[in-house]
Design an enzyme around this catalytic site. Sequence first.
Site, mmCIF file in Angstrom:
data_model
loop_
_atom_site.group_PDB
_atom_site.id
_atom_site.type_symbol
_atom_site.label_atom_id
_atom_site.label_comp_id
_atom_site.label_asym_id
_atom_site.label_seq_id
_atom_site.Cartn_x
_atom_site.Cartn_y
_atom_site.Cartn_z
ATOM 1 N N ASP A 145 0.828 -1.207 0.000
ATOM 2 C CA ASP A 145 0.000 0.000 0.000
ATOM 3 C C ASP A 145 0.859 1.251 0.000
ATOM 4 O O ASP A 145 0.555 2.238 -0.685
ATOM 5 C CB ASP A 145 -0.927 0.017 1.222
ATOM 6 C CG ASP A 145 -2.114 -0.920 1.070
ATOM 7 O OD1 ASP A 145 -2.376 -1.370 -0.059
ATOM 8 O OD2 ASP A 145 -2.781 -1.187 2.090
ATOM 9 N N LYS A 149 0.562 3.466 -3.438
ATOM 10 C CA LYS A 149 -0.456 4.497 -3.240
ATOM 11 C C LYS A 149 0.028 5.658 -2.378
ATOM 12 O O LYS A 149 -0.039 6.821 -2.782
ATOM 13 C CB LYS A 149 -1.707 3.854 -2.615
ATOM 14 C CG LYS A 149 -2.321 2.787 -3.514
ATOM 15 C CD LYS A 149 -3.479 2.063 -2.842
ATOM 16 C CE LYS A 149 -4.002 0.952 -3.735
ATOM 17 N NZ LYS A 149 -5.095 0.191 -3.094
ATOM 18 N N GLU A 254 -9.469 1.042 4.178
ATOM 19 C CA GLU A 254 -8.726 2.112 3.528
ATOM 20 C C GLU A 254 -7.348 1.597 3.098
ATOM 21 O O GLU A 254 -6.778 0.711 3.732
ATOM 22 C CB GLU A 254 -8.546 3.316 4.462
ATOM 23 C CG GLU A 254 -9.844 3.989 4.896
ATOM 24 C CD GLU A 254 -10.485 4.820 3.805
ATOM 25 O OE1 GLU A 254 -9.828 5.066 2.775
ATOM 26 O OE2 GLU A 254 -11.655 5.218 3.975
ATOM 27 N N CYS A 255 -6.816 2.179 2.010
ATOM 28 C CA CYS A 255 -5.518 1.748 1.496
ATOM 29 C C CYS A 255 -4.357 2.471 2.164
ATOM 30 O O CYS A 255 -3.203 2.069 2.030
ATOM 31 C CB CYS A 255 -5.440 1.981 -0.011
ATOM 32 S SG CYS A 255 -5.465 3.727 -0.478
ATOM 33 N N GLY A 256 -4.649 3.573 2.857
ATOM 34 C CA GLY A 256 -3.597 4.307 3.536
ATOM 35 C C GLY A 256 -3.438 5.735 3.056
ATOM 36 O O GLY A 256 -2.843 6.559 3.748
#
Length: 280
Positions: A145, A149, A254-256
Amino acid sequence: MAPVAVEESSVKSQSVADSKISLTPEHLRFINSQLQQLEPDQIIQWALLTFPNLYQSTAFGLTGLVTLDIISRLRPEYAQQHPIELIFVDTLHHFKETLALVDKLKARYPTAKLHIYKPENCETTEDFERNYGEKLWETDESTYDFLVKVEPIQRAYDELNVRATLTGRRRSQGGKRGDLDIIEVEEFTGLIKINPLANWTFKDVHNYIKEHNVPYNELLDRGYRSVGDWHSTQPVKEGEDERAGRWAGKAKTECGIHETSKFAQFLNAKKKSQLSEVAV
C-alpha cells in the site's frame, strides 16, 4: 463565512501559492458547520476562491467523476479552461477498464490537466515485480500500500506544492468514512482535504452521472461500486456497503492514502527495523 487564515512564512516576497494554510480546530469546526448546509457545487466554488494550490486527487470513482463534471460547469469559461488540476495514482495494478476510463476522460475534459504518478522508479507492472517480487500485497500488504499508493500521492503533493485537495469520499460509503467532515486537515502533513460530496448517497452520484452522461468505469455495470486494484476488488452484493467489495473478508477499509498517522507509524517501524539490522 469567516475567511481562512493564511500564515506567511519568513521568506520575503513570498507568493500566495507558497503560503502555508493554517486552520485552528475552532475555525475548522465553524467552517464545517457552514459548509454542511451547502450543495457540492457551492462547496467547490468556495474552495476555489479560498485555497491556493488547490488540486483534485482522484481514482475516477463515481464521486470523483461527479466532482470533475461539476467543476467544468461552474462557469461557462471553465468548459474551455478547467480551473483545477488533477492527480491520479497509477498503481500499476488497475483494471484495464479503469485505464480505459482515463483515456475517455481526457477526451471529454481536454483542458483538465492530469498528473499521473506511479510507484517510484517503476513504469510497468513488470518493473514493480522485478523490484519487489510478485504478489507483494499478499506477503506484505502494508509495504505494498505504501509503495503503490501512499508514497506516490505524497510525492505528488510535494512536487506540485499542493496545499488543498478535493477528494471523492462520502459518508454513505461506510467504514471510517461514516463520520466524514466536509473539510479535514491531515495530522502529519497539514494538507487540507475537501470532501464536497460527503453528504451524497450512491444513488445521488449515480443519478448525476446518468443525467449528465458522464463517462464512468464499465465495471460499475457488472456489480462493482468502488473500484481499486484488480486483486483486491470484487462486485458488491445486494444490501452491502458500496465499499464492501474492497479487501473483502478483511477488517481493512482504507488503502492508507487517507490514513497518514497509520503510515507515519509504519515508516517509523520500518526505520527502526533497518537501524537494528545495521547495528547487528
